[in-house]
Write a protein that holds these residues in place. Structure first.
Motif, PDB file in Angstrom:
ATOM      1  N   GLN A  85       0.831  -1.206   0.027  1.00 19.63           N
ATOM      2  CA  GLN A  85       0.017   0.065   0.223  1.00 19.63           C
ATOM      3  C   GLN A  85       0.914   1.375   0.133  1.00 19.63           C
ATOM      4  OE1 GLN A  85      -3.378   0.536  -0.681  1.00 19.63           O
ATOM      5  NE2 GLN A  85      -2.835  -1.515  -1.498  1.00 19.63           N
ATOM      6  N   ASP A  86       1.953   1.260   0.673  1.00 18.71           N
ATOM      7  CA  ASP A  86       2.789   2.463   0.662  1.00 18.71           C
ATOM      8  C   ASP A  86       3.990   2.347  -0.092  1.00 18.71           C
ATOM      9  OD1 ASP A  86       4.096   0.512   2.283  1.00 18.71           O
ATOM     10  OD2 ASP A  86       4.844   1.809   3.887  1.00 18.71           O
ATOM     11  N   PHE A  87       3.713   1.943  -1.480  1.00 24.45           N
ATOM     12  CA  PHE A  87       4.894   1.583  -2.167  1.00 24.45           C
ATOM     13  C   PHE A  87       5.821   2.788  -2.428  1.00 24.45           C
ATOM     14  CE2 PHE A  87       6.786   1.634  -6.306  1.00 24.45           C
ATOM     15  CZ  PHE A  87       7.567   0.219  -6.210  1.00 24.45           C
ATOM     16  N   HIS A  88       5.153   3.913  -2.527  1.00 24.22           N
ATOM     17  CA  HIS A  88       6.066   5.083  -2.949  1.00 24.22           C
ATOM     18  C   HIS A  88       6.726   5.880  -1.873  1.00 24.22           C
ATOM     19  CE1 HIS A  88       5.454   4.629  -7.283  1.00 24.22           C
ATOM     20  NE2 HIS A  88       4.130   4.597  -6.898  1.00 24.22           N
ATOM     21  N   GLY A  89       6.925   4.919  -0.638  1.00 22.50           N
ATOM     22  CA  GLY A  89       7.375   5.579   0.530  1.00 22.50           C
ATOM     23  C   GLY A  89       8.336   6.529   0.524  1.00 22.50           C
ATOM     24  N   ASN A  90       9.497   6.369  -0.881  1.00 16.94           N
ATOM     25  CA  ASN A  90      10.498   7.268  -1.011  1.00 16.94           C
ATOM     26  C   ASN A  90      10.030   8.891  -1.378  1.00 16.94           C
ATOM     27  OD1 ASN A  90       9.482   6.511  -3.502  1.00 16.94           O
ATOM     28  ND2 ASN A  90      11.632   6.291  -4.328  1.00 16.94           N
ATOM     29  N   ALA A  92       8.394  11.880  -0.666  1.00 15.84           N
ATOM     30  CA  ALA A  92       8.383  12.781   0.518  1.00 15.84           C
ATOM     31  C   ALA A  92       7.772  14.039   0.231  1.00 15.84           C
ATOM     32  CB  ALA A  92       9.470  13.017   1.438  1.00 15.84           C
ATOM     33  N   CYS A 100      -1.172  13.846  -3.378  1.00 19.13           N
ATOM     34  CA  CYS A 100      -0.778  13.244  -4.418  1.00 19.13           C
ATOM     35  C   CYS A 100      -1.744  13.662  -5.457  1.00 19.13           C
ATOM     36  CB  CYS A 100      -0.528  11.870  -4.351  1.00 19.13           C
ATOM     37  SG  CYS A 100       0.145  11.222  -3.022  1.00 19.13           S
TER      38      CYS A 100
END
Ligand code: HEC
Ligand code: HEC
Ligand code: HEC
Ligand code: HEC
Length: 199
Positions: A85-90, A92, A100
């Protein structure tokens, strides 16, 4: 005295003076339809996700959005139960209070969108920035923001311009504060006492 002045006036008004295009007055002036182009740089990675992968030569790999968000035989990968679910954690996000989906189209991740719903390709990021930053975009088009190299006079050669996203990362666009360096050392302004005693 006044006769000379009138003679001058007459010469200007006669049509053979400053308005005559066949006469040369120094360097050429820019004209409509200038022959050389203004080229805006397109960063190569637009439209691909920055994942932590590199090829055999160490070149970082980008994965197109559609690889995971696009439709395929079993539906979009991101909608499967096992997708993180939080794939694009990078990513910020530090850009006002935007989310988004203020910029990315929610049902087509290969696109951005304007406030009226108009879709943009990710490569058209500058149109997106211009929507909310009209002042800076106006300055950019005048040449006082964003820098350039090349020619002012497009008759003489082309011009290269930066993209907004060359300098501002869209997710955290603030310019990093820099530490001012020491002033240049001026030995005559040196207030060191021992130095002055020498004179
Ligand atoms: C390797 C797979 C993968 C790639 C490539 C990928 N995404 Fe994602 N993305 C995901 C997953 C998994 C999620 C989380 C599930 C969801 O929200 O749909 C996600 C979620 C998102 C979200 C919503 C995040 C949130 O918190 O609401 C945005 C926006 C997004 N992706 C944009 C993009 C864009 C733009 C690209 C291409 C530049 C891209 N993604 C490429 C896998 C991927
Ligand atoms: C202000 C508009 C804006 C917002 C808000 C925004 N993005 Fe983006 N995003 C962009 C633009 C423009 C690009 C393409 C330009 C680039 O990559 O530099 C991009 C690129 C990306 C990419 C591909 C590049 C990369 O870093 O991997 C991903 C993934 C992505 N966005 C995900 C997200 C997610 C997830 C969010 C919310 C947490 C988000 N974005 C919020 C404008 C935005
Ligand atoms: C949907 C509207 C919107 C879009 C699209 C948008 N911005 Fe912004 N931007 C904002 C808001 C709101 C702020 C925060 C203003 C503030 O805090 O004063 C901001 C702040 C900024 C700042 C100042 C950051 C700081 O803290 O000093 C920069 C630089 C910036 N945006 C660049 C961009 C760029 C480049 C793009 C295109 C990729 C873009 N913006 C797209 C709304 C937007
Ligand atoms: C050559 C690099 C460069 C390019 C290209 C560039 N900017 Fe900037 N931008 C800057 C710098 C430097 C600042 C000033 C940062 C500061 O004052 O702290 C800035 C500031 C900003 C700010 C914040 C203004 C404020 O008062 O806080 C916004 C918004 C902005 N730029 C938007 C844009 C947009 C939109 C584009 C594209 C049309 C763009 N920039 C292109 C370098 C650039």
């Amino acid at each position: 005295m006044s006769t000379i002045f009138f003679l001058l006036l007459a010469a200007c008004g006669s049509g053979s003076g400053f308005t005559d295009p066949s006469r040369e007055f120094g360097p050429e002036r820019p004209t409509e339809g200038a022959p050389h182009a203004v080229h805006i740089h397109q960063p190569p990675g637009l439209g691909v996700a920055d994942v932590d992968l590199a090829d055999a030569r160490g070149v970082r790999l980008g994965v197109p959005c559609a690889t995971c968000h696009g439709d395929n035989a079993e539906g979009p990968w991101v909608e499967r139960d096992d997708a993180p679910q939080d794939f694009h954690g990078n990513v910020a996000l530090e850009h006002g209070t935007l989310s988004c989906d203020s910029c990315h189209q929610s049902d087509d991740r290969t696109k951005l969108h304007l406030a009226d719903g108009e879709l943009l390709d990710i490569t058209d990021a500058m149109t997106l920035c211009a929507q909310c930053h009209g002042v800076q975009y106006r300055d950019y088009t005048h040449g006082s923001h964003g820098g350039m190299t090349g020619h002012w006079d497009l008759q003489r050669g082309g011009r290269d311009r930066n993209n907004c996203v060359d300098c501002h990362f869209p997710h955290s666009p603030a310019y990093e504060q820099v530490m001012p360096v020491h002033p240049p050392r001026d030995r005559y302004l040196d207030l060191d006492d021992s130095h002055q005693e020498g004179h």
